[in-house]
Design a protein around this motif. Structure first.
Motif, PDB file in Angstrom:
ATOM      1  N   MET A  61       0.755  -1.097   0.003  1.00  0.00           N
ATOM      2  CA  MET A  61      -0.108   0.017   0.145  1.00  0.00           C
ATOM      3  C   MET A  61       0.958   1.138  -0.023  1.00  0.00           C
ATOM      4  N   ARG A  62       0.532   2.398  -0.818  1.00  0.00           N
ATOM      5  CA  ARG A  62       1.251   3.617  -0.805  1.00  0.00           C
ATOM      6  C   ARG A  62       0.430   4.427   0.021  1.00  0.00           C
ATOM      7  N   GLN A  63       0.984   5.435   0.262  1.00  0.00           N
ATOM      8  CA  GLN A  63       0.583   6.562   1.136  1.00  0.00           C
ATOM      9  C   GLN A  63      -0.566   7.394   0.689  1.00  0.00           C
ATOM     10  N   GLY A  95     -12.324  11.250   4.044  1.00  0.00           N
ATOM     11  CA  GLY A  95     -11.172  11.400   4.703  1.00  0.00           C
ATOM     12  C   GLY A  95      -9.996  10.463   4.635  1.00  0.00           C
ATOM     13  N   TRP A  96      -9.269  10.002   5.925  1.00  0.00           N
ATOM     14  CA  TRP A  96      -8.308   9.091   5.632  1.00  0.00           C
ATOM     15  C   TRP A  96      -8.440   8.064   6.639  1.00  0.00           C
ATOM     16  N   SER A  97      -7.742   6.650   6.391  1.00  0.00           N
ATOM     17  CA  SER A  97      -7.763   5.787   7.352  1.00  0.00           C
ATOM     18  C   SER A  97      -6.234   5.239   7.523  1.00  0.00           C
ATOM     19  N   VAL A  98      -5.792   4.879   8.756  1.00  0.00           N
ATOM     20  CA  VAL A  98      -4.666   4.900   9.212  1.00  0.00           C
ATOM     21  C   VAL A  98      -4.737   3.408   9.598  1.00  0.00           C
ATOM     22  N   THR A  99      -4.153   2.333   9.112  1.00  0.00           N
ATOM     23  CA  THR A  99      -4.122   1.077   9.300  1.00  0.00           C
ATOM     24  C   THR A  99      -3.037   0.581  10.201  1.00  0.00           C
ATOM     25  N   HIS A 100      -3.374  -0.417  10.896  1.00  0.00           N
ATOM     26  CA  HIS A 100      -2.277  -0.840  12.190  1.00  0.00           C
ATOM     27  C   HIS A 100      -2.284  -2.283  11.924  1.00  0.00           C
ATOM     28  N   PRO A 101      -1.853  -3.152  10.819  1.00  0.00           N
ATOM     29  CA  PRO A 101      -1.669  -4.552  10.978  1.00  0.00           C
ATOM     30  C   PRO A 101      -0.800  -5.227  11.878  1.00  0.00           C
ATOM     31  N   THR A 102      -1.164  -6.419  12.490  1.00  0.00           N
ATOM     32  CA  THR A 102      -0.224  -7.038  13.153  1.00  0.00           C
ATOM     33  C   THR A 102      -0.479  -8.886  12.743  1.00  0.00           C
ATOM     34  N   LEU A 103       0.528  -9.427  12.571  1.00  0.00           N
ATOM     35  CA  LEU A 103       0.674 -10.825  12.295  1.00  0.00           C
ATOM     36  C   LEU A 103       1.127 -11.699  13.171  1.00  0.00           C
ATOM     37  N   ASN A 163      -0.123   2.054   7.060  1.00  0.00           N
ATOM     38  CA  ASN A 163      -0.625   2.918   6.073  1.00  0.00           C
ATOM     39  C   ASN A 163      -1.570   3.951   6.086  1.00  0.00           C
ATOM     40  N   THR A 164      -1.498   5.046   5.416  1.00  0.00           N
ATOM     41  CA  THR A 164      -2.615   6.088   5.416  1.00  0.00           C
ATOM     42  C   THR A 164      -3.107   6.287   4.161  1.00  0.00           C
ATOM     43  N   LEU A 165      -4.450   5.882   4.263  1.00  0.00           N
ATOM     44  CA  LEU A 165      -5.191   5.788   2.881  1.00  0.00           C
ATOM     45  C   LEU A 165      -6.303   6.701   2.779  1.00  0.00           C
ATOM     46  N   PHE A 166      -6.803   6.985   1.419  1.00  0.00           N
ATOM     47  CA  PHE A 166      -7.955   7.921   1.530  1.00  0.00           C
ATOM     48  C   PHE A 166      -9.146   7.058   1.444  1.00  0.00           C
ATOM     49  N   ASN A 167     -10.324   7.585   1.993  1.00  0.00           N
ATOM     50  CA  ASN A 167     -11.669   7.137   2.034  1.00  0.00           C
ATOM     51  C   ASN A 167     -12.685   8.065   1.756  1.00  0.00           C
ATOM     52  N   PHE A 168     -13.779   7.641   1.514  1.00  0.00           N
ATOM     53  CA  PHE A 168     -15.101   8.281   1.362  1.00  0.00           C
ATOM     54  C   PHE A 168     -16.085   7.330   1.950  1.00  0.00           C
ATOM     55  N   ASN A 169     -17.122   7.935   2.462  1.00  0.00           N
ATOM     56  CA  ASN A 169     -18.330   7.162   3.036  1.00  0.00           C
ATOM     57  C   ASN A 169     -19.472   8.142   2.841  1.00  0.00           C
ATOM     58  N   PHE A 170     -20.923   7.322   2.923  1.00  0.00           N
ATOM     59  CA  PHE A 170     -22.072   7.909   2.674  1.00  0.00           C
ATOM     60  C   PHE A 170     -23.067   7.113   3.552  1.00  0.00           C
ATOM     61  N   GLY A 171     -24.221   7.590   3.869  1.00  0.00           N
ATOM     62  CA  GLY A 171     -25.184   6.868   4.676  1.00  0.00           C
ATOM     63  C   GLY A 171     -26.428   7.628   4.912  1.00  0.00           C
ATOM     64  N   LEU A 172     -27.630   7.047   5.678  1.00  0.00           N
ATOM     65  CA  LEU A 172     -28.508   7.514   6.015  1.00  0.00           C
ATOM     66  C   LEU A 172     -28.680   7.316   7.538  1.00  0.00           C
ATOM     67  N   VAL A 182     -15.824   3.409   1.964  1.00  0.00           N
ATOM     68  CA  VAL A 182     -14.972   2.941   0.721  1.00  0.00           C
ATOM     69  C   VAL A 182     -13.567   3.251   0.799  1.00  0.00           C
ATOM     70  N   THR A 183     -12.585   2.449   1.053  1.00  0.00           N
ATOM     71  CA  THR A 183     -11.004   2.876   1.193  1.00  0.00           C
ATOM     72  C   THR A 183     -10.303   2.525  -0.144  1.00  0.00           C
ATOM     73  N   ASP A 184      -9.575   3.624  -0.578  1.00  0.00           N
ATOM     74  CA  ASP A 184      -8.574   3.312  -1.608  1.00  0.00           C
ATOM     75  C   ASP A 184      -7.338   2.610  -1.116  1.00  0.00           C
ATOM     76  N   THR A 185      -7.158   1.344  -1.563  1.00  0.00           N
ATOM     77  CA  THR A 185      -5.967   0.667  -1.119  1.00  0.00           C
ATOM     78  C   THR A 185      -4.748   1.287  -2.034  1.00  0.00           C
ATOM     79  N   ASN A 186      -4.853   2.119  -3.162  1.00  0.00           N
ATOM     80  CA  ASN A 186      -3.756   2.673  -3.870  1.00  0.00           C
ATOM     81  C   ASN A 186      -3.049   1.312  -4.794  1.00  0.00           C
ATOM     82  N   LEU A 187      -3.942   0.463  -5.041  1.00  0.00           N
ATOM     83  CA  LEU A 187      -3.349  -0.700  -5.668  1.00  0.00           C
ATOM     84  C   LEU A 187      -4.267  -1.206  -6.750  1.00  0.00           C
ATOM     85  N   GLU A 188      -3.762  -1.756  -7.857  1.00  0.00           N
ATOM     86  CA  GLU A 188      -4.592  -2.364  -8.874  1.00  0.00           C
ATOM     87  C   GLU A 188      -4.999  -3.890  -8.290  1.00  0.00           C
TER      88      GLU A 188
END
Length: 232
Positions: free
Chosen positions: A1-3, A139-147, A162-171, A191-197
């Motif tokens: 994932m890119r920033q 907004g943006w999402s900051v991920t904290h993965p642990t294996l 990683n810090t990733l762009f996201n958008f949201n919508f709702g009622l 919906v979060t953009d992983t910046n990956l194909e």
């Protein structure tokens, strides 16, 4: 994932500042502060990579549904609102199917800090205490993965945040209890953009299996309930 690209953050801040200025100019603004809790509806993260030791589609990596919590600070006038929100989610990472050699299905965890700038439109109802609304935000999402250590390749180290762009919508709906307190219920899709194909971004475990991202957009749902306190 890119920033996350800085231009997206600048655009979000500019849009938010403009909306807030418009709100202040057109009507008196009051503020809501809303702690909330809810249910996070996760989705698949990885699919089996075709050239690994298993046939494509025989397994994958999913995030489990989990508890979510956070808070919102909302500027409100008669027409709508602008808010800054924080949402914390945390899901176990699990294999959809345990393949030969793998010791178990659960192998790690992904915690996510979500920061949003949301725009709210209110729709008056027949009951002055009940106000339905729609919300859309960026907004943006900051991920904290642990294996788990036995699912890390030798000398690979821990996974990066990683810090990733996201958008949201709702009622949702806001139900006034008195002048100061209101209950707030809502559902939203994030919906979060992983910046990956799609099919890029490989991850391999030590047991000979590799996985690629299911999509370059990661989808998740949120069902939330909170208690709002109003002040001016």
């Amino acid at each position: 994932m890119r920033q996350l690209k800085p231009g997206r953050v600048v655009l979000a801040a500019a849009l938010a500042a403009g909306a807030l200025c418009t709100s202040n100019a057109s009507a008196q603004v009051k503020w809501d502060i809303t702690p909330f809790a809810g249910y996070y509806i996760a989705s698949d993260l990885f699919n089996t990579y075709p050239n690994s030791g298993a046939a494509s589609g025989t397994s994958g990596v999913e995030l489990t549904n989990s508890f979510a919590w956070g808070g919102r600070l909302t500027a409100i006038n008669r027409r709508g609102g602008l808010e800054f929100a924080y949402t914390r989610t945390g899901s176990d990472m699990k294999l959809k199917h345990q393949l030969a050699g793998q010791p178990r299905t659960k192998f790690g965890r992904l915690d996510i800090d979500n920061y949003d700038i949301n725009f709210i439109g209110y729709e008056p109802s027949g009951n002055p205490k009940v106000t339905p609304f729609g919300v859309i935000g960026i907004g943006w999402s900051v991920t904290h993965p642990t294996l788990d250590s036995d699912f890390l390749l030798p000398n690979s180290g821990s996974l990066e945040s990683n810090t990733l762009f996201n958008f949201n919508f709702g009622l949702g709906v806001r139900v006034a209890m008195n002048e100061k307190l209101a209950a707030r219920f809502e559902g939203r899709w994030r919906v979060t953009d992983t910046n990956l194909e799609t099919s890029s971004g490989l991850w391999c475990d030590p047991y000979g299996y590799c996985y690629s991202y299911s999509s370059n957009w990661y989808d998740a749902g949120e069902l939330e309930a909170g208690l709002s306190y109003s002040f001016k």
